[in-house]
Write an enzyme that holds these catalytic residues in place. Structure first.
Site, PDB file in Angstrom:
ATOM      1  CB  SER A 121       0.521  37.223  79.243  1.00 50.91           C
ATOM      2  OG  SER A 121       1.770  37.492  78.665  1.00 50.91           O
ATOM      3  CB  THR A 160      11.494  42.244  79.282  1.00 53.68           C
ATOM      4  OG1 THR A 160      10.250  42.295  79.970  1.00 53.68           O
ATOM      5  CG2 THR A 160      12.221  40.963  79.617  1.00 53.68           C
ATOM      6  CG  ASN A 181       3.511  34.242  80.925  1.00 53.32           C
ATOM      7  OD1 ASN A 181       2.994  33.808  79.901  1.00 53.32           O
ATOM      8  ND2 ASN A 181       4.147  33.467  81.799  1.00 53.32           N
ATOM      9  CD  GLU A 182       7.766  40.594  78.733  1.00 54.98           C
ATOM     10  OE1 GLU A 182       7.475  40.986  79.880  1.00 54.98           O
ATOM     11  OE2 GLU A 182       8.930  40.628  78.307  1.00 54.98           O
ATOM     12  N   PRO A 183       3.150  42.010  79.893  1.00 53.41           N
ATOM     13  CG  PRO A 183       3.525  44.143  80.760  1.00 53.41           C
ATOM     14  CD  PRO A 183       4.239  42.938  80.232  1.00 53.41           C
TER      15      PRO A 183
END
Ligand code: F6R
Length: 640
Positions: A168, A183, A164-166
């Site tokens: 999300s 990532t 869940n990347e920035p």
């Protein structure tokens, strides 16, 4: 774990996720494994399967190791356990070396009594048009299993949990996502090159994670300190997805000392509890205050102290004026242009002894370029000021040489032999085999022995070139090639007796008055930390030798971080010309220039990181009211 959780709650005013801090990087993993074991036992006792959410990456490896030990030695059974992994790269074959399914088999599933059908890892091979259905089904399976009793999380350097990347959303569920650049850059070493890292992944959502009954966020190492501070103490924001955990009522962050470095209880403990006002604490507090109110130390007023939680310090020591002068002088005395000591000078207030005027100096460089990158200015001064300087390169650094760079050297040797009609079959064979291997090498595949050997020679040549440039004679260059490093992979072997012996031998041979080592704690799995452990062990074993009574150990930091200013005990200033010369010294490491194998998410080259860092240290000193220098290198003394 309960005692730690209670302890963690004391700091709740700053820490919005209860946080348990452990002294070293082993204990947190053991504690987490214990908690998982307890949950399995408790849930199984209620007559149902324990449902675990699992993570991959470097952080949980020791947790899995401990779970395997608990299974083998203490009878912990996984027969009634169902697992759901957080994520998987997409697209990616299940058998690929980087696949998380494979990771789970190799790090846990193959060594415990869990049923294969109970282990769920998102599948990176599902055709794109079926991914949505697949993900909905994954959610459904978690629900049908009874929901997650426990979720283990790591944290990405950008604050991601799962993938869940920035950005999300808190309501997100299992889905296909696009990986953040940070990532992908962090994963470069596993895939061999950034271009090989998949651009997408399937991940459980934030909401999927938050539904777990219990969550443990595990973070180890200094490189996690900043993001842990944001997640634990910062505002809840989609830009740091781990901060969503603040809204979960049963989450614990389990971290080691290094990962706790940026938390308020470490940075400004006087704001949380009664502290002992010793020299170190006074220095820390006054520097913290000066930087917070953006004033040089000598301009701090009584009001500044009172308004920023330091009235106690003022009450104990009188006026701001007195404390300011004291701290200013302490800082002033750390600055020296004579890192090996100034001959014939009063050394009462200098970081190093004046005598002996000519010292034997042993610089340990973990990789073949850390000496020049991290302490190049000091290195040069020590040589110029007439000390007998030795450099010991601890590891070969072979895995950090790009394939095309190696190929260039292989072609050189082959063409050279052809040109001069040299027929040494043994040598030609080594190079031919390495060349053949390279032609067939798959992405992320481990290098052959021959290729590693060649890559090692390339780095050795670069180190020799730097030493020549600085003025170190060949007989003072020591290549230790520590065996723990020679796995051909990012993952290394543990230190062995052989490693300790090699480090002890070089110390005994040089009998140094000064020993420099990379005091880098940035990565608990990293080479610098292991190299430092080898030195600590060797020094401890040798400390009763007569020559060790005269030996002072100075620690420098690696390319990424700098010591906190209140810890610095020796700061060596550099002129603009010295900065320039250091840069040229770093340029000798051609294989580490212009896009390296282990770039990480910091796009700057090593010389840029080094320049930025040394400039920043000088600026900090200047901001605190001390003289303005172009750059500074900093050291902390380790008293063994
Ligand atoms: C892995 C995962 C990621 C990692 C995170 C930290 O399944 O979901 O969120 O936990 O990237 O990785 P390491 O532990 O390698 O620093």
């Amino acid at each position: 774990m309960t005692a730690d959780t209670m302890l963690a709650k004391k700091h709740i005013s700053f820490e919005k996720i209860p946080t348990a801090i452990y002294k070293d990087s082993e204990q947190p993993s053991v504690a987490v494994a214990r908690e998982i074991a307890d949950i399995i036992t408790q849930v199984n006792a209620q007559g149902r399967n324990a449902v675990l959410g699992l993570a991959t990456g470097s952080t949980p490896k020791k947790v899995y190791k401990e779970l395997i030990r608990l299974h083998k030695e203490e009878g912990l059974s996984f027969k009634n356990v169902v697992t759901f992994n957080l994520d998987e790269y997409y697209p990616l074959e299940q058998e690929a070396m980087q696949s998380y399914r494979r990771y789970m088999k190799e790090n846990l599933f193959d060594y415990i009594d869990i049923a294969a059908e109970n282990c769920h890892v998102p599948d990176g091979t599902v055709p794109q048009e079926l991914v949505k259905v697949y993900c909905d089904n994954y959610e459904k399976k978690i629900e049908e299993a009874g929901g997650l009793d426990f979720q283990l999380l790591g944290i990405g350097s950008n604050g991601h949990i799962g993938f869940n990347e920035p950005g999300s959303h808190i309501n997100s569920i299992t889905r296909l996502i696009t990986l953040d650049f940070v990532t992908r850059a962090d994963a470069t070493s596993e895939f061999g090159a950034l271009a090989n890292v998949p651009k997408k992944a399937i991940t459980m959502g934030v909401s999927t994670i938050l539904k777990a009954k219990r969550i443990v966020l595990l973070a180890l190492g200094e490189h996690k300190a900043q993001i842990i501070q944001k997640a634990v103490e910062g505002p809840v924001t989609e830009f740091v997805p781990a901060s969503y955990l603040q809204g979960h009522s049963n989450t614990l962050a389990v971290i080691d000392e290094a990962a706790s470095a940026e938390l308020t209880r470490r940075k400004a403990p006087w704001l949380i509890e009664n502290v002992l006002w010793d020299v170190a604490m006074i220095k820390k507090a006054v520097i913290h205050l000066a930087l917070a109110v953006r004033k040089p130390i000598l301009k701090l007023t009584n009001n500044d102290y009172n308004e920023n939680g330091l009235s106690e310090l003022l009450a104990l020591y009188g006026q701001a004026y007195d404390i300011n002068i004291k701290v200013f002088n302490w800082l002033q005395h750390t600055i020296t242009g004579w890192p090996g000591g100034k001959p014939n000078a009063d050394d009462k207030n200098r970081p190093e002894r004046a005598n002996p005027a000519k010292k034997r100096v042993l610089i340990f460089s973990p990789h073949p370029d850390d000496d020049i990158i991290s302490m190049g200015g000091t290195f040069q001064r020590l040589v110029d000021q007439g000390h007998e300087v030795h450099v010991a390169y601890q590891v070969s650094g072979n895995i950090a040489v790009a394939d095309d760079e190696a190929l260039r050297f292989i072609e050189f040797v082959v063409d050279f032999n052809k040109e001069f009609n040299i027929k040494n079959d043994e040598v030609i064979n080594i190079y031919r085999q390495a060349g053949e291997f390279l032609k067939k090498k798959e992405s992320g595949e481990q290098d052959s022995k021959e290729l590693r050997y060649i890559k090692g020679i390339i780095r050795r040549g670069e180190a020799k070139n730097t030493c020549r440039f600085v003025g170190v004679p060949p007989e003072n260059i020591h290549f230790l090639n520590l065996p723990f490093y020679e796995t051909g992979q990012v993952e290394k072997k543990p230190l062995s007796e052989e490693d300790y012996q090699i480090v002890m031998d070089v110390i005994e041979e040089v009998k140094p008055h000064q020993l420099y080592a990379a005091g880098d704690l940035a990565d608990p799995h990293g080479t610098h930390k292991v190299c430092l452990d080898a030195i600590f062990e060797a020094v401890n074993r040798l400390k009763n030798e007569e020559f060790m009574k005269d030996c002072w150990v100075w620690l420098y930091k690696g390319a990424w971080a700098e010591w906190d200013i209140d810890l610095i005990e020796m700061a060596v200033p550099m002129s603009p010309d010295e900065v320039q010369k250091k840069k040229f010294g770093i340029f000798k490491h051609q294989s580490q220039k212009d896009g390296v194998v282990f770039q990480g998410s910091d796009a700057r080259e090593f010389w840029q990181r080094s320049e930025d860092r040394n400039r920043a240290t000088a600026e900090l000193y200047n901001n605190l009211g001390l003289a303005e220098y172009a750059a500074m290198e900093a050291f902390v003394r380790w008293k063994f």
